[in-house]
Design a protein around this motif. Structure first.
Motif, PDB file in Angstrom:
ATOM      1  N   GLU A 226      -0.164  -6.661  -4.677  1.00  0.00           N
ATOM      2  CA  GLU A 226       0.753  -5.527  -4.529  1.00  0.00           C
ATOM      3  C   GLU A 226       1.525  -5.249  -5.818  1.00  0.00           C
ATOM      4  OE1 GLU A 226       4.609  -4.276  -1.750  1.00  0.00           O
ATOM      5  OE2 GLU A 226       3.207  -5.832  -1.073  1.00  0.00           O
ATOM      6  N   VAL A 227       2.045  -6.294  -6.457  1.00  0.00           N
ATOM      7  CA  VAL A 227       2.868  -6.067  -7.656  1.00  0.00           C
ATOM      8  C   VAL A 227       2.013  -5.679  -8.857  1.00  0.00           C
ATOM      9  CG1 VAL A 227       4.714  -7.572  -6.829  1.00  0.00           C
ATOM     10  CG2 VAL A 227       2.926  -8.538  -8.267  1.00  0.00           C
TER      11      VAL A 227
ATOM     12  N   GLY B 282      -0.951  -4.155  -8.693  1.00  0.00           N
ATOM     13  CA  GLY B 282      -1.423  -2.795  -8.425  1.00  0.00           C
ATOM     14  C   GLY B 282      -0.375  -1.752  -8.741  1.00  0.00           C
ATOM     15  N   GLU B 283       0.871  -2.062  -8.479  1.00  0.00           N
ATOM     16  CA  GLU B 283       1.959  -1.133  -8.790  1.00  0.00           C
ATOM     17  C   GLU B 283       2.055  -0.887 -10.290  1.00  0.00           C
ATOM     18  OE1 GLU B 283       6.838  -0.921  -8.242  1.00  0.00           O
ATOM     19  OE2 GLU B 283       5.643  -2.268  -6.985  1.00  0.00           O
ATOM     20  N   VAL B 284       1.906  -1.945 -11.085  1.00  0.00           N
ATOM     21  CA  VAL B 284       1.938  -1.791 -12.543  1.00  0.00           C
ATOM     22  C   VAL B 284       0.776  -0.917 -13.005  1.00  0.00           C
ATOM     23  CG1 VAL B 284       1.737  -2.999 -14.746  1.00  0.00           C
ATOM     24  CG2 VAL B 284       3.108  -3.996 -12.913  1.00  0.00           C
TER      25      VAL B 284
ATOM     26  N   ARG C   7      -0.932   1.372 -11.343  1.00  0.00           N
ATOM     27  CA  ARG C   7      -0.732   2.776 -10.946  1.00  0.00           C
ATOM     28  C   ARG C   7       0.296   3.454 -11.838  1.00  0.00           C
ATOM     29  NH1 ARG C   7      -1.461   0.216  -5.966  1.00  0.00           N
ATOM     30  NH2 ARG C   7       0.770  -0.102  -5.657  1.00  0.00           N
ATOM     31  N   GLU C   8       1.360   2.748 -12.176  1.00  0.00           N
ATOM     32  CA  GLU C   8       2.421   3.326 -12.994  1.00  0.00           C
ATOM     33  C   GLU C   8       1.970   3.590 -14.420  1.00  0.00           C
ATOM     34  OE1 GLU C   8       6.966   2.248 -14.534  1.00  0.00           O
ATOM     35  OE2 GLU C   8       5.989   1.008 -13.001  1.00  0.00           O
TER      36      GLU C   8
ATOM     37  N   SER D 103       6.345  -6.321 -15.802  1.00  0.00           N
ATOM     38  CA  SER D 103       6.812  -6.679 -14.464  1.00  0.00           C
ATOM     39  C   SER D 103       7.127  -8.165 -14.409  1.00  0.00           C
ATOM     40  CB  SER D 103       5.737  -6.333 -13.425  1.00  0.00           C
ATOM     41  OG  SER D 103       5.946  -7.014 -12.210  1.00  0.00           O
TER      42      SER D 103
ATOM     43  N   GLU E 223     -10.517  -4.486  -8.109  1.00  0.00           N
ATOM     44  CA  GLU E 223      -9.248  -4.856  -8.728  1.00  0.00           C
ATOM     45  C   GLU E 223      -9.365  -6.278  -9.281  1.00  0.00           C
ATOM     46  OE1 GLU E 223      -6.058  -4.269  -5.929  1.00  0.00           O
ATOM     47  OE2 GLU E 223      -7.048  -2.499  -5.067  1.00  0.00           O
TER      48      GLU E 223
END
Length: 273
Positions: A46-47, A49-51, A53-54, A82, A225
């Motif tokens: 989750e963390v 993937g957030e990086v 996407r950003e 992150s 991923e």
């Protein structure tokens, strides 16, 4: 265990078998199944993937990109972006496995990369990682860990066993040309190729910096991923860059350092022990 917003600790260690260590030294690659547990991967996926996407820099549709652009979304040093991702990248468990496979007492991080291959994404051409790195050594290794299950039709990367013993084969950067040149080299010499097939989230392959490798495209509808971490043995010296790629890497991953300096900038802390 993960409790609320608390992420799992990855600071314990695992003991590798003699066969795993010997196989890596012989072949230049190895696989360690379930180096991370499903619950650990679920939390960190989750963390990371957030990086991704950003910071995804692609603006063109997949079909309009060049071969390298079609291969994956590539975000370097997510640990700088992150604090949560840093805990994954700096995992003592992973770093000790890298040190044990190389047979060295201590390792530093060189850098990390999130490599997300999109649905329909293209192949990754044949290449050697270390053509980019301003280091004159065989003590470099990359961890490649999927954050999601990787099916048989995508599989692990494909490695050429024993190719790490041949050192610098070609200075060509990852491209259609590197794929043609190195594919011909592999075929002419009849070198053995290994793909580990389907991988579970948390399985990990490791390969040496000089090991020839490639990866197939992604024919599935799901994102592949993957998180990678590159380790170097402690005590290495920066080499004089002999290419634009190596000059660029020197500036990015060894900031404020020069050839002849210890390969130990502020971006390269010791991760084990």
């Amino acid at each position: 265990m993960s409790i609320g917003n608390q992420l799992p600790e990855l600071n314990d260690t695992v003991e590798l078998s003699a066969a795993e260590r010997e196989g890596y030294l012989r072949d230049g690659h190895a696989i360690i199944r379930q180096l991370a547990r499903p619950d650990e991967i679920a939390a960190y996926r989750e963390v990371i993937g957030e990086v991704v996407r950003e910071h995804n820099y692609h603006t063109k549709p997949l079909e309009e990109r060049d071969t390298y652009g079609k291969a994956f979304i590539q975000i370097g040093n997510v640990w700088e972006l992150s604090e949560a991702a840093r805990r994954f990248v700096f995992a003592r468990r992973f770093a000790k496995a890298a040190a044990d496979l190389m047979g060295v007492p201590a390792v530093r991080i060189y850098h990390d990369q999130a490599l997300f291959k999109e649905p329909g994404g293209g192949h990754t051409p044949w290449h050697q990682d270390q053509i980019y790195w301003p280091l004159d050594t065989d003590k470099t290794i990359t961890l490649w860990m999927p954050l999601v299950p990787v099916p048989e039709e995508v599989g692990s990367m494909t490695f050429v066993s024993g190719s790490h013993n041949n050192g610098y084969i070609s200075k060509q950067e990852i491209s259609d040309e590197s794929h043609r040149t190195l594919k011909a080299y592999i075929e002419q010499k009849g070198l053995p190729q290994i793909n580990y097939g389907a991988m579970a989230a948390g399985d990990a392959t490791f390969h040496a910096g000089w090991t020839l490798h490639s990866a197939p495209g992604n024919p599935t509808s799901l994102m592949r991923e993957v998180m990678t971490v590159i380790y170097i043995a402690d005590g290495l010296t920066i080499a004089e860059p002999d290419s634009g790629a190596r000059r660029s890497d020197l500036a990015r991953w060894f900031p404020e350092l020069s050839p002849g300096d210890a390969a130990a900038s502020r971006l390269n802390p010791i991760l084990y022990p």
